[in-house]
Design an enzyme around this catalytic site. Sequence first.
Site, PDB file in Angstrom:
ATOM      1  N   ASP A 185      -5.953   2.097  -3.611  1.00 56.51           N
ATOM      2  CA  ASP A 185      -7.240   1.952  -2.924  1.00 56.51           C
ATOM      3  C   ASP A 185      -7.531   3.136  -2.018  1.00 56.51           C
ATOM      4  O   ASP A 185      -8.507   3.142  -1.278  1.00 56.51           O
ATOM      5  CB  ASP A 185      -7.310   0.640  -2.134  1.00 56.51           C
TER       6      ASP A 185
ATOM      7  N   ASP B 282      -2.551   6.125  -3.549  1.00 62.55           N
ATOM      8  CA  ASP B 282      -1.393   5.532  -2.888  1.00 62.55           C
ATOM      9  C   ASP B 282      -0.858   4.392  -3.753  1.00 62.55           C
ATOM     10  O   ASP B 282      -1.292   4.205  -4.895  1.00 62.55           O
ATOM     11  CB  ASP B 282      -1.747   5.057  -1.475  1.00 62.55           C
TER      12      ASP B 282
ATOM     13  N   ASP C  81      -1.132   1.187  -3.998  1.00 60.76           N
ATOM     14  CA  ASP C  81      -1.998   0.180  -4.612  1.00 60.76           C
ATOM     15  C   ASP C  81      -3.344   0.760  -5.032  1.00 60.76           C
ATOM     16  O   ASP C  81      -4.241   0.022  -5.417  1.00 60.76           O
ATOM     17  CB  ASP C  81      -2.183  -1.029  -3.692  1.00 60.76           C
TER      18      ASP C  81
ATOM     19  N   SER D  87       0.811  -1.209   0.000  1.00 62.76           N
ATOM     20  CA  SER D  87       0.000   0.000   0.000  1.00 62.76           C
ATOM     21  C   SER D  87       0.852   1.269   0.000  1.00 62.76           C
ATOM     22  O   SER D  87       1.616   1.509  -0.926  1.00 62.76           O
ATOM     23  CB  SER D  87      -0.960  -0.043   1.202  1.00 62.76           C
TER      24      SER D  87
END
Length: 444
Positions: free
Chosen positions: A245, A241, A243, A102
Amino acid sequence: MTRKFFGTDGIRGLTNSAPMTAETALKVGQAAGAHFLRGDHRHRVVIGKDTRLSGYMMESAMVAGFTSVGMDVVLLGPMPTPAVAMLTRSMRADLGVMISASHNPFADNGIKLFGPDGYKLSDEDELAIEARLEQEPELARPELIGRAKRIDDARGRYIHFAKATFPEQLRLDGLKVVVDCANGAAYHVAPEALWELGAEVIPLGVKPNGTNINDKVGSTYPQVMQETVVGSGAHIGLALDGDADRLIVVDETGTTIDGDQLMALIALDQKRRGTLRGGGLVATVMSNLGLERKLAAEGLELHRTTVGDRYVLEGMREKGCNVGGEQSGHIILADHATTGDGLVAGLQVLAALVEAGKPASELLRQFEPVPQLLRNVRFKGGAPLETDRVKQVIAEAERDLDGNGRLVIRKSGTEPLIRVMAESDDAAQVEAVVARICDAVASV
Protein backbone atom coordinates in the site's frame (compact mmCIF):
# COMPACT_ATOMS: atom_id res chain seq x y z
CA MET A 1 -12.56 4.30 26.14
CA THR A 2 -8.82 3.61 26.14
CA ARG A 3 -7.60 1.50 23.24
CA LYS A 4 -5.97 -1.77 24.25
CA PHE A 5 -5.54 -3.41 20.85
CA PHE A 6 -6.06 -1.00 17.94
CA GLY A 7 -3.36 1.53 17.05
CA THR A 8 -3.15 4.00 14.17
CA ASP A 9 -3.36 1.19 11.60
CA GLY A 10 -5.13 -1.80 13.08
CA ILE A 11 -3.55 -4.19 15.56
CA ARG A 12 0.19 -4.83 15.30
CA GLY A 13 2.99 -6.38 17.31
CA LEU A 14 5.60 -9.11 17.71
CA THR A 15 4.11 -12.44 16.75
CA ASN A 16 3.45 -14.92 19.58
CA SER A 17 3.65 -12.05 22.06
CA ALA A 18 0.56 -10.22 23.29
CA PRO A 19 -1.41 -8.88 21.58
CA MET A 20 -0.30 -10.56 18.36
CA THR A 21 -1.12 -14.17 19.30
CA ALA A 22 -3.30 -16.82 17.73
CA GLU A 23 -5.66 -16.46 20.68
CA THR A 24 -6.08 -12.75 20.02
CA ALA A 25 -6.61 -13.40 16.29
CA LEU A 26 -9.37 -15.90 17.09
CA LYS A 27 -11.05 -13.45 19.48
CA VAL A 28 -10.79 -10.58 16.97
CA GLY A 29 -12.45 -12.83 14.40
CA GLN A 30 -15.26 -13.57 16.80
CA ALA A 31 -15.68 -9.96 17.93
CA ALA A 32 -15.44 -8.38 14.46
CA GLY A 33 -17.64 -11.09 12.99
CA ALA A 34 -20.33 -10.59 15.63
CA HIS A 35 -20.16 -6.80 15.17
CA PHE A 36 -20.86 -7.11 11.43
CA LEU A 37 -23.63 -9.72 11.68
CA ARG A 38 -26.31 -7.37 10.47
CA GLY A 39 -29.43 -8.43 8.65
CA ASP A 40 -30.62 -11.93 7.80
CA HIS A 41 -28.37 -12.65 4.80
CA ARG A 42 -25.53 -15.17 4.79
CA HIS A 43 -22.55 -13.15 6.08
CA ARG A 44 -19.11 -13.20 4.46
CA VAL A 45 -15.61 -12.01 5.32
CA VAL A 46 -12.66 -11.76 2.91
CA ILE A 47 -9.19 -12.49 4.33
CA GLY A 48 -5.86 -11.70 2.67
CA LYS A 49 -2.33 -11.77 4.02
CA ASP A 50 1.24 -10.93 3.14
CA THR A 51 4.09 -13.47 3.00
CA ARG A 52 5.12 -13.66 6.68
CA LEU A 53 5.63 -17.11 8.16
CA SER A 54 3.17 -16.26 10.93
CA GLY A 55 0.48 -15.54 8.36
CA TYR A 56 -0.53 -19.21 8.29
CA MET A 57 -1.11 -19.25 12.04
CA MET A 58 -2.96 -15.94 12.18
CA GLU A 59 -5.10 -16.80 9.16
CA SER A 60 -6.16 -20.16 10.62
CA ALA A 61 -7.01 -18.57 13.96
CA MET A 62 -9.12 -15.88 12.33
CA VAL A 63 -10.95 -18.43 10.19
CA ALA A 64 -11.84 -20.30 13.38
CA GLY A 65 -13.04 -17.09 14.99
CA PHE A 66 -15.21 -15.92 12.11
CA THR A 67 -16.76 -19.31 11.35
CA SER A 68 -17.53 -19.91 15.03
CA VAL A 69 -19.89 -16.91 15.08
CA GLY A 70 -21.53 -17.83 11.78
CA MET A 71 -19.54 -15.98 9.12
CA ASP A 72 -18.42 -17.59 5.88
CA VAL A 73 -14.79 -16.93 4.99
CA VAL A 74 -13.22 -16.30 1.58
CA LEU A 75 -9.43 -16.80 1.61
CA LEU A 76 -7.36 -14.84 -0.91
CA GLY A 77 -3.86 -15.97 0.08
CA PRO A 78 -0.97 -13.48 -0.30
CA MET A 79 -2.48 -10.29 -1.73
CA PRO A 80 -1.85 -6.54 -1.36
CA THR A 81 -3.85 -4.63 1.24
CA PRO A 82 -5.64 -2.56 -1.45
CA ALA A 83 -6.66 -5.79 -3.19
CA VAL A 84 -8.39 -6.92 -0.01
CA ALA A 85 -10.24 -3.59 0.20
CA MET A 86 -11.27 -3.82 -3.44
CA LEU A 87 -12.39 -7.45 -3.25
CA THR A 88 -14.35 -6.81 -0.05
CA ARG A 89 -16.54 -4.44 -2.02
CA SER A 90 -16.52 -6.48 -5.22
CA MET A 91 -17.59 -9.69 -3.46
CA ARG A 92 -20.30 -7.90 -1.43
CA ALA A 93 -18.60 -9.04 1.77
CA ASP A 94 -19.58 -7.71 5.18
CA LEU A 95 -15.97 -7.35 6.29
CA GLY A 96 -12.41 -7.50 4.95
CA VAL A 97 -9.25 -8.51 6.80
CA MET A 98 -5.61 -8.01 5.88
CA ILE A 99 -3.06 -9.91 7.96
CA SER A 100 0.12 -7.87 7.66
CA ALA A 101 2.56 -5.67 9.55
CA SER A 102 3.23 -3.60 6.43
CA HIS A 103 6.88 -2.43 6.38
CA ASN A 104 7.84 -4.05 9.71
CA PRO A 105 10.27 -7.00 9.96
CA PHE A 106 8.95 -10.54 9.43
CA ALA A 107 8.69 -11.30 13.15
CA ASP A 108 5.88 -8.75 13.51
CA ASN A 109 2.37 -9.16 12.20
CA GLY A 110 -0.86 -7.23 12.26
CA ILE A 111 -4.58 -7.20 11.55
CA LYS A 112 -6.24 -4.51 9.44
CA LEU A 113 -10.02 -4.47 9.10
CA PHE A 114 -12.19 -3.04 6.31
CA GLY A 115 -15.91 -2.42 6.35
CA PRO A 116 -18.28 -3.56 3.58
CA ASP A 117 -17.58 -0.31 1.69
CA GLY A 118 -13.86 -1.15 1.47
CA TYR A 119 -12.83 1.63 3.85
CA LYS A 120 -10.82 1.08 7.02
CA LEU A 121 -13.00 0.95 10.09
CA SER A 122 -14.02 4.08 11.93
CA ASP A 123 -12.90 4.75 15.48
CA GLU A 124 -16.43 3.90 16.60
CA ASP A 125 -16.36 0.47 14.98
CA GLU A 126 -12.92 -0.29 16.40
CA LEU A 127 -14.01 0.71 19.89
CA ALA A 128 -17.14 -1.45 19.57
CA ILE A 129 -15.01 -4.44 18.54
CA GLU A 130 -12.63 -3.81 21.46
CA ALA A 131 -15.61 -3.83 23.83
CA ARG A 132 -16.70 -7.20 22.44
CA LEU A 133 -13.18 -8.59 23.03
CA GLU A 134 -13.83 -8.25 26.76
CA GLN A 135 -17.06 -10.26 26.52
CA GLU A 136 -17.84 -13.93 25.98
CA PRO A 137 -18.65 -14.46 22.29
CA GLU A 138 -22.11 -15.54 21.18
CA LEU A 139 -21.27 -18.70 19.25
CA ALA A 140 -23.39 -19.87 16.35
CA ARG A 141 -25.59 -22.93 16.58
CA PRO A 142 -23.91 -25.99 14.99
CA GLU A 143 -25.98 -25.78 11.80
CA LEU A 144 -25.08 -22.08 11.40
CA ILE A 145 -21.28 -22.37 11.72
CA GLY A 146 -19.58 -20.67 8.79
CA ARG A 147 -17.74 -22.29 5.88
CA ALA A 148 -14.31 -21.39 4.47
CA LYS A 149 -13.40 -21.28 0.77
CA ARG A 150 -10.19 -20.30 -1.00
CA ILE A 151 -10.57 -18.56 -4.38
CA ASP A 152 -7.92 -19.14 -7.02
CA ASP A 153 -8.39 -16.14 -9.31
CA ALA A 154 -7.86 -13.32 -6.78
CA ARG A 155 -4.56 -12.35 -8.42
CA GLY A 156 -6.14 -11.98 -11.83
CA ARG A 157 -9.02 -9.94 -10.45
CA TYR A 158 -6.67 -7.45 -8.82
CA ILE A 159 -4.36 -7.22 -11.83
CA HIS A 160 -7.37 -6.44 -14.03
CA PHE A 161 -8.50 -3.77 -11.57
CA ALA A 162 -5.06 -2.14 -11.35
CA LYS A 163 -4.59 -2.07 -15.13
CA ALA A 164 -8.01 -0.45 -15.54
CA THR A 165 -6.68 2.63 -13.70
CA PHE A 166 -4.03 3.14 -16.42
CA PRO A 167 -5.15 5.30 -19.39
CA GLU A 168 -6.32 2.84 -22.02
CA GLN A 169 -4.77 4.83 -24.89
CA LEU A 170 -1.30 4.41 -23.38
CA ARG A 171 1.18 1.54 -23.21
CA LEU A 172 4.49 1.03 -21.47
CA ASP A 173 6.31 -0.25 -24.55
CA GLY A 174 9.96 0.77 -24.56
CA LEU A 175 9.99 1.54 -20.83
CA LYS A 176 12.39 -0.43 -18.64
CA VAL A 177 11.02 -0.59 -15.10
CA VAL A 178 12.61 -2.05 -11.98
CA VAL A 179 9.95 -3.11 -9.47
CA ASP A 180 10.90 -4.11 -5.92
CA CYS A 181 8.10 -6.04 -4.21
CA ALA A 182 9.83 -6.37 -0.81
CA ASN A 183 9.36 -10.16 -0.88
CA GLY A 184 5.85 -9.24 0.16
CA ALA A 185 2.24 -9.36 -0.88
CA ALA A 186 2.66 -7.95 -4.41
CA TYR A 187 5.50 -10.27 -5.47
CA HIS A 188 3.32 -11.87 -8.16
CA VAL A 189 0.80 -9.17 -9.15
CA ALA A 190 2.98 -6.07 -9.61
CA PRO A 191 5.50 -7.48 -12.13
CA GLU A 192 2.68 -9.19 -14.02
CA ALA A 193 0.59 -6.00 -14.32
CA LEU A 194 3.56 -3.99 -15.59
CA TRP A 195 4.50 -6.70 -18.10
CA GLU A 196 0.94 -6.92 -19.41
CA LEU A 197 1.00 -3.17 -20.06
CA GLY A 198 4.12 -3.57 -22.20
CA ALA A 199 6.99 -2.67 -19.88
CA GLU A 200 10.33 -4.45 -19.78
CA VAL A 201 10.27 -5.53 -16.13
CA ILE A 202 13.24 -6.18 -13.85
CA PRO A 203 11.75 -7.69 -10.68
CA LEU A 204 13.35 -7.54 -7.24
CA GLY A 205 12.08 -8.94 -3.95
CA VAL A 206 9.90 -11.58 -5.59
CA LYS A 207 11.15 -14.69 -3.79
CA PRO A 208 9.43 -14.69 -0.39
CA ASN A 209 10.35 -17.46 2.02
CA GLY A 210 8.36 -16.38 5.06
CA THR A 211 11.22 -14.59 6.80
CA ASN A 212 12.69 -12.25 4.18
CA ILE A 213 9.81 -9.77 3.80
CA ASN A 214 11.18 -6.19 3.94
CA ASP A 215 14.66 -7.60 4.55
CA LYS A 216 16.96 -5.13 2.78
CA VAL A 217 14.36 -4.75 0.02
CA GLY A 218 11.27 -2.67 -0.61
CA SER A 219 10.27 0.92 0.01
CA THR A 220 12.10 1.21 3.34
CA TYR A 221 15.37 -0.07 1.85
CA PRO A 222 15.67 1.22 -1.74
CA GLN A 223 19.46 0.85 -2.03
CA VAL A 224 19.38 -2.36 -4.09
CA MET A 225 16.77 -0.89 -6.40
CA GLN A 226 18.83 2.27 -6.83
CA GLU A 227 21.86 0.21 -7.86
CA THR A 228 19.77 -1.95 -10.18
CA VAL A 229 18.13 1.02 -11.91
CA VAL A 230 21.47 2.65 -12.62
CA GLY A 231 23.27 -0.59 -13.48
CA SER A 232 20.57 -1.81 -15.87
CA GLY A 233 19.92 1.55 -17.51
CA ALA A 234 16.27 1.44 -16.44
CA HIS A 235 14.05 4.47 -16.87
CA ILE A 236 12.53 4.25 -13.38
CA GLY A 237 12.20 2.07 -10.29
CA LEU A 238 9.11 1.39 -8.19
CA ALA A 239 9.48 0.06 -4.63
CA LEU A 240 6.54 -1.28 -2.63
CA ASP A 241 6.38 -2.28 1.03
CA GLY A 242 5.36 -5.61 2.53
CA ASP A 243 1.63 -5.20 1.94
CA ALA A 244 1.99 -3.01 -1.18
CA ASP A 245 0.00 0.00 0.00
CA ARG A 246 3.10 2.20 -0.11
CA LEU A 247 5.22 3.44 -3.03
CA ILE A 248 8.69 4.97 -3.27
CA VAL A 249 10.15 5.81 -6.69
CA VAL A 250 13.75 5.95 -7.92
CA ASP A 251 14.58 7.97 -11.04
CA GLU A 252 17.05 6.92 -13.74
CA THR A 253 19.95 8.49 -11.82
CA GLY A 254 19.24 6.41 -8.72
CA THR A 255 17.74 9.31 -6.74
CA THR A 256 14.88 8.45 -4.39
CA ILE A 257 11.59 10.30 -4.88
CA ASP A 258 9.26 10.41 -1.87
CA GLY A 259 5.48 10.54 -1.58
CA ASP A 260 5.34 14.34 -1.44
CA GLN A 261 6.80 14.69 -4.93
CA LEU A 262 4.54 11.93 -6.24
CA MET A 263 1.43 13.58 -4.80
CA ALA A 264 2.44 16.88 -6.39
CA LEU A 265 2.95 15.20 -9.77
CA ILE A 266 -0.37 13.37 -9.68
CA ALA A 267 -2.38 16.32 -8.36
CA LEU A 268 -0.95 18.78 -10.89
CA ASP A 269 -1.45 16.27 -13.70
CA GLN A 270 -5.09 15.89 -12.65
CA LYS A 271 -5.48 19.65 -12.43
CA ARG A 272 -4.26 19.90 -16.04
CA ARG A 273 -6.80 17.25 -17.08
CA GLY A 274 -9.59 18.92 -15.13
CA THR A 275 -10.16 15.89 -12.91
CA LEU A 276 -8.72 17.18 -9.62
CA ARG A 277 -11.39 17.66 -6.97
CA GLY A 278 -11.43 19.60 -3.73
CA GLY A 279 -9.13 22.40 -4.83
CA GLY A 280 -5.98 20.66 -3.64
CA LEU A 281 -4.88 17.52 -1.85
CA VAL A 282 -4.78 16.05 1.66
CA ALA A 283 -1.53 15.07 3.38
CA THR A 284 -0.26 14.74 6.93
CA VAL A 285 1.64 17.06 9.22
CA MET A 286 4.83 15.27 8.09
CA SER A 287 4.62 16.45 4.47
CA ASN A 288 7.28 18.92 3.41
CA LEU A 289 6.65 22.66 3.51
CA GLY A 290 7.91 22.77 -0.08
CA LEU A 291 4.85 20.79 -1.18
CA GLU A 292 2.57 23.32 0.49
CA ARG A 293 4.37 26.20 -1.22
CA LYS A 294 4.24 24.49 -4.64
CA LEU A 295 0.51 23.87 -4.39
CA ALA A 296 -0.13 27.44 -3.24
CA ALA A 297 1.77 28.75 -6.27
CA GLU A 298 -0.60 26.69 -8.45
CA GLY A 299 -3.69 28.03 -6.66
CA LEU A 300 -4.20 24.79 -4.74
CA GLU A 301 -4.45 24.05 -1.04
CA LEU A 302 -2.70 21.48 1.14
CA HIS A 303 -5.02 20.16 3.82
CA ARG A 304 -3.05 18.57 6.68
CA THR A 305 -4.14 15.75 8.99
CA THR A 306 -2.57 13.74 11.77
CA VAL A 307 -0.32 10.84 10.69
CA GLY A 308 -2.02 7.74 9.33
CA ASP A 309 -3.55 7.02 5.95
CA ARG A 310 -6.97 6.44 7.53
CA TYR A 311 -6.93 10.05 8.75
CA VAL A 312 -5.83 11.24 5.33
CA LEU A 313 -8.78 9.42 3.82
CA GLU A 314 -11.15 10.94 6.36
CA GLY A 315 -9.79 14.37 5.42
CA MET A 316 -10.24 13.61 1.73
CA ARG A 317 -13.87 12.64 2.24
CA GLU A 318 -14.49 15.73 4.35
CA LYS A 319 -12.85 18.12 1.87
CA GLY A 320 -14.08 16.39 -1.29
CA CYS A 321 -10.53 15.70 -2.50
CA ASN A 322 -9.62 12.77 -4.73
CA VAL A 323 -5.83 12.89 -4.15
CA GLY A 324 -4.10 12.46 -0.81
CA GLY A 325 -1.38 10.56 0.95
CA GLU A 326 1.71 10.55 3.10
CA GLN A 327 5.32 11.47 2.54
CA SER A 328 6.20 7.86 3.30
CA GLY A 329 4.49 6.80 0.07
CA HIS A 330 0.91 5.97 1.00
CA ILE A 331 -0.87 7.52 -2.00
CA ILE A 332 -4.67 7.43 -1.96
CA LEU A 333 -6.46 8.04 -5.25
CA ALA A 334 -10.15 8.12 -4.39
CA ASP A 335 -11.25 7.80 -8.03
CA HIS A 336 -9.82 4.27 -7.97
CA ALA A 337 -9.39 2.97 -4.43
CA THR A 338 -10.48 3.28 -0.82
CA THR A 339 -6.99 2.97 0.63
CA GLY A 340 -3.36 3.50 -0.32
CA ASP A 341 -2.33 1.44 -3.35
CA GLY A 342 1.34 1.36 -4.32
CA LEU A 343 0.81 -0.33 -7.69
CA VAL A 344 -2.04 1.95 -8.76
CA ALA A 345 -0.08 5.04 -7.72
CA GLY A 346 2.93 3.71 -9.62
CA LEU A 347 0.84 3.27 -12.74
CA GLN A 348 -0.27 6.91 -12.58
CA VAL A 349 3.38 7.98 -12.31
CA LEU A 350 4.28 5.80 -15.30
CA ALA A 351 1.38 7.24 -17.32
CA ALA A 352 2.66 10.76 -16.65
CA LEU A 353 6.18 9.66 -17.62
CA VAL A 354 5.00 8.19 -20.93
CA GLU A 355 2.92 11.24 -21.82
CA ALA A 356 5.57 13.80 -20.87
CA GLY A 357 8.37 12.08 -22.74
CA LYS A 358 10.82 13.45 -20.17
CA PRO A 359 13.38 11.65 -17.98
CA ALA A 360 12.03 10.69 -14.55
CA SER A 361 14.67 12.90 -12.92
CA GLU A 362 13.12 15.94 -14.58
CA LEU A 363 9.45 15.03 -14.35
CA LEU A 364 9.43 13.88 -10.73
CA ARG A 365 11.23 16.90 -9.29
CA GLN A 366 8.08 18.98 -8.87
CA PHE A 367 9.36 21.30 -6.12
CA GLU A 368 12.45 22.08 -4.08
CA PRO A 369 12.03 20.51 -0.64
CA VAL A 370 12.57 22.63 2.45
CA PRO A 371 15.37 21.13 4.60
CA GLN A 372 13.63 18.57 6.79
CA LEU A 373 14.97 16.04 9.27
CA LEU A 374 13.14 13.13 10.88
CA ARG A 375 14.71 11.01 13.59
CA ASN A 376 13.27 8.20 15.68
CA VAL A 377 14.18 7.73 19.33
CA ARG A 378 13.39 4.34 20.90
CA PHE A 379 12.20 4.41 24.50
CA LYS A 380 11.85 1.66 27.09
CA GLY A 381 8.56 2.69 28.66
CA GLY A 382 6.65 5.43 30.37
CA ALA A 383 5.78 8.73 28.72
CA PRO A 384 8.99 10.63 27.86
CA LEU A 385 7.05 13.46 26.21
CA GLU A 386 5.35 14.22 29.52
CA THR A 387 8.56 14.90 31.50
CA ASP A 388 9.38 18.49 32.44
CA ARG A 389 12.83 18.38 30.85
CA VAL A 390 11.56 17.18 27.45
CA LYS A 391 8.69 19.67 27.53
CA GLN A 392 11.14 22.50 28.19
CA VAL A 393 13.43 21.52 25.30
CA ILE A 394 10.46 21.24 22.94
CA ALA A 395 9.17 24.68 23.98
CA GLU A 396 12.61 26.19 23.32
CA ALA A 397 12.73 24.54 19.89
CA GLU A 398 9.29 25.86 18.99
CA ARG A 399 10.41 29.39 19.87
CA ASP A 400 13.52 28.98 17.69
CA LEU A 401 11.45 27.85 14.69
CA ASP A 402 8.60 30.32 15.11
CA GLY A 403 7.88 31.92 11.76
CA ASN A 404 10.73 30.03 10.04
CA GLY A 405 9.65 26.41 10.03
CA ARG A 406 7.69 23.61 11.67
CA LEU A 407 8.18 21.07 14.44
CA VAL A 408 6.23 17.80 14.67
CA ILE A 409 6.76 15.37 17.54
CA ARG A 410 4.67 12.27 18.00
CA LYS A 411 4.69 8.82 19.51
CA SER A 412 4.59 6.00 16.98
CA GLY A 413 1.33 4.10 16.95
CA THR A 414 3.03 0.82 16.00
CA GLU A 415 6.44 0.81 17.74
CA PRO A 416 8.00 2.17 20.99
CA LEU A 417 9.42 5.19 19.19
CA ILE A 418 9.21 8.95 19.49
CA ARG A 419 9.35 10.55 16.04
CA VAL A 420 10.95 14.00 15.93
CA MET A 421 10.63 16.05 12.74
CA ALA A 422 11.69 19.64 12.10
CA GLU A 423 11.93 21.68 8.93
CA SER A 424 13.17 25.17 8.12
CA ASP A 425 14.93 27.01 5.33
CA ASP A 426 17.99 26.90 7.62
CA ALA A 427 19.34 23.31 7.48
CA ALA A 428 21.79 23.86 10.36
CA GLN A 429 18.96 25.06 12.58
CA VAL A 430 16.93 21.95 11.73
CA GLU A 431 19.83 19.66 12.64
CA ALA A 432 20.41 21.43 15.96
CA VAL A 433 16.74 21.45 16.97
CA VAL A 434 16.20 17.75 16.25
CA ALA A 435 19.44 16.78 18.01
CA ARG A 436 18.47 18.67 21.19
CA ILE A 437 15.06 17.07 21.40
CA CYS A 438 16.32 13.55 20.63
CA ASP A 439 19.03 13.87 23.30
CA ALA A 440 16.43 15.00 25.83
CA VAL A 441 14.10 12.10 25.03
CA ALA A 442 16.95 9.56 25.11
CA SER A 443 18.09 10.78 28.54
CA VAL A 444 14.75 10.06 30.21
